[in-house]
Write an enzyme that holds these catalytic residues in place. Structure first.
Site, PDB file in Angstrom:
ATOM      1  N   THR A 139       0.822  -1.229   0.000  1.00  0.00           N
ATOM      2  CA  THR A 139       0.000   0.000   0.000  1.00  0.00           C
ATOM      3  C   THR A 139       0.846   1.265   0.000  1.00  0.00           C
ATOM      4  OG1 THR A 139      -0.124   0.121   2.409  1.00  0.00           O
ATOM      5  CG2 THR A 139      -1.833  -1.184   1.303  1.00  0.00           C
ATOM      6  N   LYS A 152      14.244 -10.164   0.334  1.00  0.00           N
ATOM      7  CA  LYS A 152      14.754  -9.847   1.675  1.00  0.00           C
ATOM      8  C   LYS A 152      13.604  -9.577   2.635  1.00  0.00           C
ATOM      9  CE  LYS A 152      18.158  -6.813   0.013  1.00  0.00           C
ATOM     10  NZ  LYS A 152      19.044  -5.691   0.264  1.00  0.00           N
ATOM     11  N   LYS A 161      19.429  -1.852  12.159  1.00  0.00           N
ATOM     12  CA  LYS A 161      18.291  -2.027  11.255  1.00  0.00           C
ATOM     13  C   LYS A 161      18.458  -3.286  10.392  1.00  0.00           C
ATOM     14  CE  LYS A 161      16.086   0.683   7.604  1.00  0.00           C
ATOM     15  NZ  LYS A 161      14.682   0.354   7.748  1.00  0.00           N
ATOM     16  N   GLU A 254      22.073  -0.592  -4.290  1.00  0.00           N
ATOM     17  CA  GLU A 254      22.550   0.192  -3.148  1.00  0.00           C
ATOM     18  C   GLU A 254      23.015   1.585  -3.568  1.00  0.00           C
ATOM     19  OE1 GLU A 254      23.001  -0.702   0.286  1.00  0.00           O
ATOM     20  OE2 GLU A 254      21.577  -2.274  -0.249  1.00  0.00           O
TER      21      GLU A 254
HETATM   22  N1  LIG Z   1      14.257  -5.309   0.379  1.00  0.00           N
HETATM   23  C1  LIG Z   1      13.400  -5.007   1.307  1.00  0.00           C
HETATM   24  O1  LIG Z   1      12.838  -5.866   1.908  1.00  0.00           O
HETATM   25  C2  LIG Z   1      13.077  -3.568   1.582  1.00  0.00           C
HETATM   26  C3  LIG Z   1      13.277  -2.585   0.619  1.00  0.00           C
HETATM   27  C4  LIG Z   1      12.874  -1.260   0.921  1.00  0.00           C
HETATM   28  C5  LIG Z   1      12.336  -0.988   2.178  1.00  0.00           C
HETATM   29  N2  LIG Z   1      12.189  -2.004   3.097  1.00  0.00           N
HETATM   30  C6  LIG Z   1      11.648  -1.735   4.425  1.00  0.00           C
HETATM   31  O2  LIG Z   1      10.387  -1.086   4.289  1.00  0.00           O
HETATM   32  C7  LIG Z   1      10.195  -0.201   5.390  1.00  0.00           C
HETATM   33  C8  LIG Z   1       9.793   1.141   4.847  1.00  0.00           C
HETATM   34  O3  LIG Z   1       8.644   0.971   4.043  1.00  0.00           O
HETATM   35  P1  LIG Z   1       7.384   1.933   4.160  1.00  0.00           P
HETATM   36  O4  LIG Z   1       7.826   3.322   3.968  1.00  0.00           O
HETATM   37  O5  LIG Z   1       6.346   1.372   3.283  1.00  0.00           O
HETATM   38  O6  LIG Z   1       7.012   1.763   5.720  1.00  0.00           O
HETATM   39  P2  LIG Z   1       5.654   1.592   6.531  1.00  0.00           P
HETATM   40  O7  LIG Z   1       5.068   0.272   6.307  1.00  0.00           O
HETATM   41  O8  LIG Z   1       5.958   1.945   7.941  1.00  0.00           O
HETATM   42  O9  LIG Z   1       4.681   2.708   5.927  1.00  0.00           O
HETATM   43  C9  LIG Z   1       4.961   4.072   6.138  1.00  0.00           C
HETATM   44  C10 LIG Z   1       3.725   4.808   6.718  1.00  0.00           C
HETATM   45  O10 LIG Z   1       2.733   4.910   5.719  1.00  0.00           O
HETATM   46  C11 LIG Z   1       1.474   4.482   6.252  1.00  0.00           C
HETATM   47  N3  LIG Z   1       0.705   3.943   5.128  1.00  0.00           N
HETATM   48  C12 LIG Z   1       0.967   2.807   4.447  1.00  0.00           C
HETATM   49  N4  LIG Z   1       0.127   2.704   3.414  1.00  0.00           N
HETATM   50  C13 LIG Z   1      -0.695   3.765   3.462  1.00  0.00           C
HETATM   51  C14 LIG Z   1      -1.785   4.223   2.658  1.00  0.00           C
HETATM   52  N5  LIG Z   1      -2.139   3.569   1.554  1.00  0.00           N
HETATM   53  N6  LIG Z   1      -2.424   5.365   3.024  1.00  0.00           N
HETATM   54  C15 LIG Z   1      -2.023   6.058   4.112  1.00  0.00           C
HETATM   55  N7  LIG Z   1      -0.995   5.700   4.886  1.00  0.00           N
HETATM   56  C16 LIG Z   1      -0.347   4.563   4.568  1.00  0.00           C
HETATM   57  C17 LIG Z   1       1.823   3.461   7.297  1.00  0.00           C
HETATM   58  O11 LIG Z   1       0.753   3.330   8.224  1.00  0.00           O
HETATM   59  C18 LIG Z   1       3.087   4.095   7.901  1.00  0.00           C
HETATM   60  O12 LIG Z   1       2.719   5.064   8.849  1.00  0.00           O
HETATM   61  C19 LIG Z   1      11.505  -0.162   6.141  1.00  0.00           C
HETATM   62  O13 LIG Z   1      11.355  -0.944   7.296  1.00  0.00           O
HETATM   63  C20 LIG Z   1      12.511  -0.781   5.195  1.00  0.00           C
HETATM   64  O14 LIG Z   1      13.544  -1.467   5.870  1.00  0.00           O
HETATM   65  C21 LIG Z   1      12.542  -3.265   2.807  1.00  0.00           C
END
Ligand SMILES: NC(=O)c1ccc[n+]([C@@H]2O[C@H](COP(=O)([O-])OP(=O)(O)OC[C@H]3O[C@@H](n4cnc5c(N)ncnc54)[C@H](O)[C@@H]3O)[C@@H](O)[C@H]2O)c1
Length: 395
Positions: A139, A152, A161, A254
């Protein structure tokens, strides 16, 4: 009979294939398509769904989450939104709750959310009965265009982290771009910065289309989002096709991360959740990398200008946040997690640098080179001048 047939029930959705090493993962996407997603999940024949989300999404999308389950017994596991929930304690609570609810090997773990629920769900699916099926419904743009395009899965330890993790493939990914309607602007742009990274470092041929998306002044238009998804899948697959663990060609992903991640950490220490978003920090990290390449005589003036054009076009201030000090960034960089990929050298770290747009410099077959702390400091000094136009920052 439980089915793994990826294409049943997906009429009306666009589809692409993510290639990661031996794995090929179907990725379906469309606009306003929760009903189709629900039908596709039902076609896998699960006895129960474990839906992993966060409190914000459980409130915003209660009806859609209910529609996803469509008569299949389900439990919804939720937690307060944000990175601070990617912990062993939350993982353990979710696992216990799922097991007490009577899930079996035929159950499916469904992530409905950003990278945080996605990573928690990925680890849960890998651990439950040594592996149950996993479906991602991302989302956020970060999740849809970045984290679900990787195997990952990780949570944080008290030390750092993403220290506790594994690699695990989803059965499929389903994105409904309507879910991005409620995404705060900073979250929307954060994912697009990762996408911009893919264009600069892997697929410069897509830069003109990215420019058109930026110029349309409506990043969230469904057609723009659908193109951005397709382009992200193509770019990531190009480097992970033969690199399941992102330890060879995939290391190019990266790009911008060595300094960007350090900026993100320092600003988080200074301002907590109000700190610079992940994607914006990576964008500033790419500018630092571009300056280092330019100083080595690799990237041309025009190529550095292209970095500035794209980064500022996505609304990122091309400077260190005022709350972050350069020395602090350098201290974090010195501890970067890519150490170990190249032989250790005092006062230098492995770094992704571009010879030209889309062409990382290689050493030992890896898209990494040693960069001295002095070179990084010099590039940071250029970036540290807030709002300096590209023409006066050494471009
Ligand atoms: N290779 C991998 O696995 C990989 C790559 C990139 C990031 N990540 C991980 O992903 C995380 C960051 O992802 P993120 O930014 O999606 O984090 P997140 O899941 O915390 O979402 C960020 C914020 O957006 C809100 N949100 C999500 N969808 C929404 C929607 N549709 N409408 C309104 N609000 C919404 C959530 O409630 C949260 O407050 C980190 O933990 C990072 O380590 C992993």
């Amino acid at each position: 009979m439980a089915s793994n047939a990826p294409y049943s029930g997906t009429a009306g959705l666009r589809s692409r294939t993510i290639s990661i090493g031996e794995q090929t993962i179907p990725y379906f996407f469309g606009e306003d398509c929760i009903a189709e997603i629900a039908r596709a999940i039902a076609n896998y024949g699960p006895d129960k769904l474990v839906i992993v989300t966060d409190d914000r999404l459980a409130g915003l999308y209660a009806r859609d989450i209910e529609r996803l389950a469509r008569g299949i017994p389900s439990i919804t596991l939720t937690h307060p939104a944000g990175e601070s929930m990617k912990t062993p304690a939350v993982l353990s609570d979710h696992l216990e709750t799922a097991l007490r609810a009577g899930i079996t090997r035929r159950s499916i773990v469904v992530s409905f959310g950003g990278g945080v629920p996605g990573n928690l769900a990925g680890l849960m699916a890998n651990l439950l009965f040594r592996g149950v099926r996993l479906v991602h419904v991302p989302t956020t743009t970060i999740a849809a265009m970045d984290s679900v395009l990787s195997l990952k899965q990780a949570i944080n330890s008290g030390v750092g982290k993403n220290h506790i993790g594994t690699f695990y493939a989803p059965t499929a990914v389903y994105t409904d771009v309507r879910l991005f309607d409620t995404l705060p602007e900073r979250e929307l742009r954060s994912g697009l910065c990762e996408m911009a990274k893919n264009c600069l470092a892997i697929r410069p041929g897509a830069l003109n289309q990215l420019r058109a998306v930026i110029a349309s002044d409506n990043l969230a238009a469904p057609n723009n989002l659908l193109w951005l998804l397709e382009a992200s899948i193509a770019a990531k697959s190009a480097v992970t096709r033969n690199d399941t663990f992102e330890r060879r060609a995939g290391l190019v992903l990266e790009y911008g991360h060595t300094v960007g991640h350090a900026i993100e950490i320092c600003d988080y220490r200074a301002r907590g959740a109000a700190g610079i978003p992940h994607g914006a920090a990576i964008a500033v990290g790419m500018l630092v990398a571009a300056h280092i390449s330019h100083a080595r005589g690799w990237l041309s003036d025009d190529e550095v200008s292209t970095h500035y054009e794209i980064v500022t076009g996505l609304g990122v201030e091309p400077a260190l946040p005022a709350s972050v000090h350069m020395d602090e960034v350098l201290a974090v960089v010195a501890d970067d997690n890519k150490k170990g990929y190249l032989d250790a050298r005092p006062d230098a770290v492995p770094f992704v640098l571009l010879r030209a747009l889309g062409r990382p410099e290689l050493s030992g077959g890896l898209p990494l080179v040693h960069v001295s702390m002095t070179e990084i400091r010099e590039a940071l000094e250029v970036i540290a001048q807030p709002s300096a136009p590209a023409s006066v920052v050494g471009v």
